[in-house]
Design a protein around this motif. Structure first.
Motif, PDB file in Angstrom:
ATOM      1  N   GLU A  51     -16.970 -59.981   3.620  1.00 24.93           N
ATOM      2  CA  GLU A  51     -17.300 -58.552   3.735  1.00 24.93           C
ATOM      3  C   GLU A  51     -17.435 -58.176   5.207  1.00 24.93           C
ATOM      4  OE1 GLU A  51     -17.960 -54.739   2.904  1.00 24.93           O
ATOM      5  OE2 GLU A  51     -17.730 -56.135   1.237  1.00 24.93           O
TER       6      GLU A  51
ATOM      7  N   THR B 144     -16.047 -57.538  -2.715  1.00 26.24           N
ATOM      8  CA  THR B 144     -16.306 -56.904  -1.423  1.00 26.24           C
ATOM      9  C   THR B 144     -16.068 -55.401  -1.573  1.00 26.24           C
ATOM     10  OG1 THR B 144     -14.028 -57.158  -0.632  1.00 26.24           O
ATOM     11  CG2 THR B 144     -15.578 -58.962  -0.132  1.00 26.24           C
ATOM     12  N   SER B 145     -16.524 -54.648  -0.587  1.00 24.72           N
ATOM     13  CA  SER B 145     -16.346 -53.189  -0.651  1.00 24.72           C
ATOM     14  C   SER B 145     -14.873 -52.809  -0.614  1.00 24.72           C
ATOM     15  CB  SER B 145     -17.100 -52.508   0.496  1.00 24.72           C
ATOM     16  OG  SER B 145     -16.603 -52.932   1.747  1.00 24.72           O
TER      17      SER B 145
ATOM     18  N   THR C 111     -10.599 -58.188   1.653  1.00 17.80           N
ATOM     19  CA  THR C 111     -10.611 -57.753   0.261  1.00 17.80           C
ATOM     20  C   THR C 111     -10.671 -59.008  -0.601  1.00 17.80           C
ATOM     21  OG1 THR C 111      -9.280 -55.823   0.795  1.00 17.80           O
ATOM     22  CG2 THR C 111      -9.328 -56.499  -1.514  1.00 17.80           C
TER      23      THR C 111
ATOM     24  N   LEU D 223     -18.966 -64.747   0.333  1.00 17.42           N
ATOM     25  CA  LEU D 223     -18.465 -63.383   0.187  1.00 17.42           C
ATOM     26  C   LEU D 223     -19.066 -62.446   1.237  1.00 17.42           C
ATOM     27  CD1 LEU D 223     -16.366 -62.394  -1.863  1.00 17.42           C
ATOM     28  CD2 LEU D 223     -18.216 -61.356  -3.130  1.00 17.42           C
ATOM     29  N   LYS D 224     -20.285 -62.714   1.663  1.00 17.23           N
ATOM     30  CA  LYS D 224     -20.918 -61.878   2.692  1.00 17.23           C
ATOM     31  C   LYS D 224     -20.144 -61.968   4.007  1.00 17.23           C
ATOM     32  CE  LYS D 224     -25.557 -61.857   0.836  1.00 17.23           C
ATOM     33  NZ  LYS D 224     -26.974 -62.168   1.063  1.00 17.23           N
TER      34      LYS D 224
END
Length: 68
Positions: A20, A46-47, A25, A16-17
């Motif tokens: 990101e 994620t943001s 998304t 996931l990093k």
């Protein structure tokens, strides 16, 4: 991996990093089947997913609806 129009739901094997870092998304879940994945809870986002109103603890199916 489950694809939606605006993003993805991914199992815990994905990074996931990295998603990101690349502006993807995405939400993360832990499940053994697609049916299980849809009904389990989101464990990380994620943001970009957070900007759509998706939060940890939300049901994956509901998160995917926000990404449609």
């Amino acid at each position: 991996l489950i694809r939606a129009r605006k993003g993805f739901a991914v199992c815990a094997h994905f990074n996931l990093k990295t998603m990101e870092k690349h502006g993807v998304t995405a939400v993360m879940f832990k499940a053994k089947t697609i049916e299980g994945a849809l009904n389990t809870k989101v464990i990380a986002v994620t943001s970009h997913a957070r900007a759509l109103g998706i939060k940890e603890g939300m049901v994956v199916k509901d998160a995917l609806e926000k990404m449609m």
